[in-house]
Scaffold this active site. Sequence first.
Site, PDB file in Angstrom:
ATOM      1  CG  PHE A 150      -0.263   0.382   2.513  1.00 37.32           C
ATOM      2  CD1 PHE A 150      -0.081   1.719   2.853  1.00 37.32           C
ATOM      3  CD2 PHE A 150       0.226  -0.590   3.393  1.00 37.32           C
ATOM      4  CE1 PHE A 150       0.568   2.084   4.037  1.00 37.32           C
ATOM      5  CE2 PHE A 150       0.867  -0.233   4.568  1.00 37.32           C
ATOM      6  CZ  PHE A 150       1.046   1.107   4.889  1.00 37.32           C
ATOM      7  CE  LYS A 174      -3.089  -8.485  -4.617  1.00 38.44           C
ATOM      8  NZ  LYS A 174      -3.371  -7.453  -3.593  1.00 38.44           N
ATOM      9  CD  GLU A 177      -5.415  -6.141   0.198  1.00 37.30           C
ATOM     10  OE1 GLU A 177      -4.523  -5.983  -0.657  1.00 37.30           O
ATOM     11  OE2 GLU A 177      -5.286  -6.889   1.186  1.00 37.30           O
ATOM     12  CB  SER A 227       4.661  -7.491   5.586  1.00 35.16           C
ATOM     13  OG  SER A 227       3.770  -8.478   5.125  1.00 35.16           O
ATOM     14  CB  CYS A 282      10.503  -0.445   2.828  1.00 33.24           C
ATOM     15  SG  CYS A 282      11.252   0.161   1.322  1.00 33.24           S
ATOM     16  CD  GLU A 382       8.600  -2.845   8.180  1.00 29.46           C
ATOM     17  OE1 GLU A 382       7.873  -3.831   7.970  1.00 29.46           O
ATOM     18  OE2 GLU A 382       9.140  -2.193   7.273  1.00 29.46           O
TER      19      GLU A 382
HETATM   20  P1  NAD Z   1       1.534  -6.730   2.905  1.00 22.86           P
HETATM   21  O1  NAD Z   1       2.565  -7.797   2.937  1.00 22.86           O
HETATM   22  O2  NAD Z   1       0.443  -6.774   3.878  1.00 22.86           O
HETATM   23  O3  NAD Z   1       0.820  -6.712   1.465  1.00 22.86           O
HETATM   24  C1  NAD Z   1       1.559  -6.685   0.271  1.00 22.86           C
HETATM   25  C2  NAD Z   1       0.776  -7.390  -0.820  1.00 22.86           C
HETATM   26  O4  NAD Z   1       0.614  -8.767  -0.471  1.00 22.86           O
HETATM   27  C3  NAD Z   1      -0.614  -6.829  -1.043  1.00 22.86           C
HETATM   28  O5  NAD Z   1      -0.864  -6.772  -2.425  1.00 22.86           O
HETATM   29  C4  NAD Z   1      -1.518  -7.828  -0.345  1.00 22.86           C
HETATM   30  O6  NAD Z   1      -2.781  -7.951  -0.960  1.00 22.86           O
HETATM   31  C5  NAD Z   1      -0.754  -9.128  -0.461  1.00 22.86           C
HETATM   32  N1  NAD Z   1      -0.986 -10.018   0.688  1.00 22.86           N
HETATM   33  C6  NAD Z   1      -1.238  -9.644   1.967  1.00 22.86           C
HETATM   34  N2  NAD Z   1      -1.356 -10.726   2.761  1.00 22.86           N
HETATM   35  C7  NAD Z   1      -1.167 -11.800   1.967  1.00 22.86           C
HETATM   36  C8  NAD Z   1      -1.151 -13.197   2.212  1.00 22.86           C
HETATM   37  N3  NAD Z   1      -1.360 -13.704   3.428  1.00 22.86           N
HETATM   38  N4  NAD Z   1      -0.914 -14.024   1.179  1.00 22.86           N
HETATM   39  C9  NAD Z   1      -0.689 -13.531  -0.067  1.00 22.86           C
HETATM   40  N5  NAD Z   1      -0.690 -12.204  -0.352  1.00 22.86           N
HETATM   41  C10 NAD Z   1      -0.925 -11.356   0.651  1.00 22.86           C
HETATM   42  O7  NAD Z   1       2.325  -5.344   2.965  1.00 22.86           O
HETATM   43  P2  NAD Z   1       1.744  -3.873   3.143  1.00 22.86           P
HETATM   44  O8  NAD Z   1       1.259  -3.699   4.526  1.00 22.86           O
HETATM   45  O9  NAD Z   1       0.849  -3.543   2.005  1.00 22.86           O
HETATM   46  O10 NAD Z   1       3.077  -2.996   2.930  1.00 22.86           O
HETATM   47  C11 NAD Z   1       3.946  -2.654   3.973  1.00 22.86           C
HETATM   48  C12 NAD Z   1       5.138  -3.572   4.022  1.00 22.86           C
HETATM   49  O11 NAD Z   1       5.832  -3.530   2.774  1.00 22.86           O
HETATM   50  C13 NAD Z   1       6.172  -3.149   5.055  1.00 22.86           C
HETATM   51  O12 NAD Z   1       6.641  -4.296   5.721  1.00 22.86           O
HETATM   52  C14 NAD Z   1       7.281  -2.507   4.227  1.00 22.86           C
HETATM   53  O13 NAD Z   1       8.560  -2.550   4.811  1.00 22.86           O
HETATM   54  C15 NAD Z   1       7.225  -3.354   3.011  1.00 22.86           C
HETATM   55  N6  NAD Z   1       7.861  -2.673   1.890  1.00 22.86           N
HETATM   56  C16 NAD Z   1       9.093  -3.113   1.501  1.00 22.86           C
HETATM   57  C17 NAD Z   1       9.742  -2.469   0.477  1.00 22.86           C
HETATM   58  C18 NAD Z   1      11.099  -2.937   0.036  1.00 22.86           C
HETATM   59  O14 NAD Z   1      11.538  -2.511  -1.021  1.00 22.86           O
HETATM   60  N7  NAD Z   1      11.794  -3.783   0.773  1.00 22.86           N
HETATM   61  C19 NAD Z   1       9.149  -1.378  -0.161  1.00 22.86           C
HETATM   62  C20 NAD Z   1       7.885  -0.964   0.273  1.00 22.86           C
HETATM   63  C21 NAD Z   1       7.242  -1.628   1.292  1.00 22.86           C
END
Ligand code: NAD
Length: 494
Positions: A150, A174, A177, A227, A282, A382
């Site tokens: 997000f 994808k 959401e 994450s 991040c 985090e």
């Molecule tokens: P998230 O992991 O909750 O969601 C990321 C994506 O995965 C979304 O599209 C979501 O729909 C999908 N998803 C969520 N749960 C899932 C599951 N159980 N199974 C399969 N798919 C699933 O992450 P978020 O909260 O949207 O974003 C924040 C996180 O992203 C933080 O941990 C941040 O550090 C990380 N991030 C990392 C970088 C990097 O380059 N390392 C960059 C930006 C964000």
Amino acid sequence: MTQQVKHFIDGEFVTPTGDKLIPVTDPATQEVIAQVACATPSEMERAIESAKAAFKTWKEVPVSERARLMMRFAHLLKEHQGEIADIICRELGKTVEDAKGDVWRGIEVVEQAANIPSLMMGETVENVARSIDTYSYIQPLGVCAGITPFNFPAMIPLWMFPMAIACGNTFILKPSEQDPMTVNKIAELFVKSGAPKGVLQVVHGAKEQVDAILHHPDIKAISFVGSVNVGQYIYKTGTDNLKRVQAFAGAKNHMVIMPDANKQQVINALVGASVGAAGQRCMAISVAVFVGGAADWIPEVAAAIGKVRPGVYTDPNAAYGPQISPQARARVLSLIEQGKKEGATCVLDGSDCKVDGYPNGNWVGPTVFSNVTTEMEIYKQEIFGPVLSTMHVASLDEALKIVNDSPYGNGTSIFTASGAAARKYQHEVEVGQVGINIPIPVPLPFFSFTGWKGSFYGDQHAYGKQAVRFYTETKTITARWFDDDIQVSGPNMS
Ligand code: NAD
């Protein structure tokens, strides 16, 4: 009626048929601004089939034409930067400048994708054996997919599909959401740039749709950003299904401050890097490790951070926006409470933060802890909120040990006036992106985004040359032509 977020399948924005709806809310008010319907299995299948069919013709499009598409796309993104930023402000709550930056960092990747002809050059060696030459070509993989978080709804999708498509692949995206509308605007502009039907598909949803991608035999490679737990799941499941996977995950980024650093620069850098974007970055600095006498600056750092106020994007004085959801806010607040219970000193407490006129917003005020230790949850987790943990150590070696013992390795920085200290730090630190007197060292797209350790699963990183390697195969040809076969006279010559 609430707006329905459409899928983009087979070259058209289509009204979703699925009945599993997720509300998209304004995080400053909780107003539902749209509904996103999770793609049904048949919508997923149609998108993947269309991407598969489009690959057959797209891979034959000359590389210079693919580059021109990216030039036109970059131009349109620049023209509509404000409009895209406005959508980001509404669905994610970023400040206007921050939202524009989100779009801009993505545009820079599209500009890099426009350099694709030189990035796709192979290698050649003449006479590897007598009269034998070897040369390589780089060819696309097929249908690739991206799953995005997000917190950068423009930049992160733009890390992925422009490079993949410029390489000759087709792409299924994808998006998160929680803020799905930004990508739809970007897809609209991609079509306007002349992208052929089927080259990009956008399917909305959550875990179920991600699982469909992970298990589909026609998807060759998956890029993920999000994450740690989800990143590990995606890396394991995707590779188990014999796909190529790059998974960028969570982080805990340390800034090391030497006593010879420029104090004012340190304070300015820490204010923006720790609580900017509500800490939802991040590459945010979430731990500041003060070495020796630099610890005397902690009260001044806390005072400077205390002057920063969150607010709505329409308020030009707001330094950052709300947390993405009430759940995200509750998690940050509970970690702040736990930090206090575990014995850290809360020198600035933002738990009870209110913004005039927005009583329902997911606000968290800037928060600073001192005396944090590596055993505490506020250190280990985090937080992804506007919370800075500070620590005090006696030497650079001690600081290095803390950073290197962290399971994460996304970014770090050192502030110092000593070239020797900076050189030692850059060489010995086990983190993939290092800033020297730069708090958030995100590389520009001609380099790659090179997180390490628990912040990245895979081998080839995002954008730059590594993205080209990730989205392509190398074909190596070894050729021999026989001198005896050279004809000096053709069939029509007497
Ligand atoms: P998230 O992991 O909750 O969601 C990321 C994506 O995965 C979304 O599209 C979501 O729909 C999908 N998803 C969520 N749960 C899932 C599951 N159980 N199974 C399969 N798919 C699933 O992450 P978020 O909260 O949207 O974003 C924040 C996180 O992203 C933080 O941990 C941040 O550090 C990380 N991030 C990392 C970088 C990097 O380059 N390392 C960059 C930006 C964000």
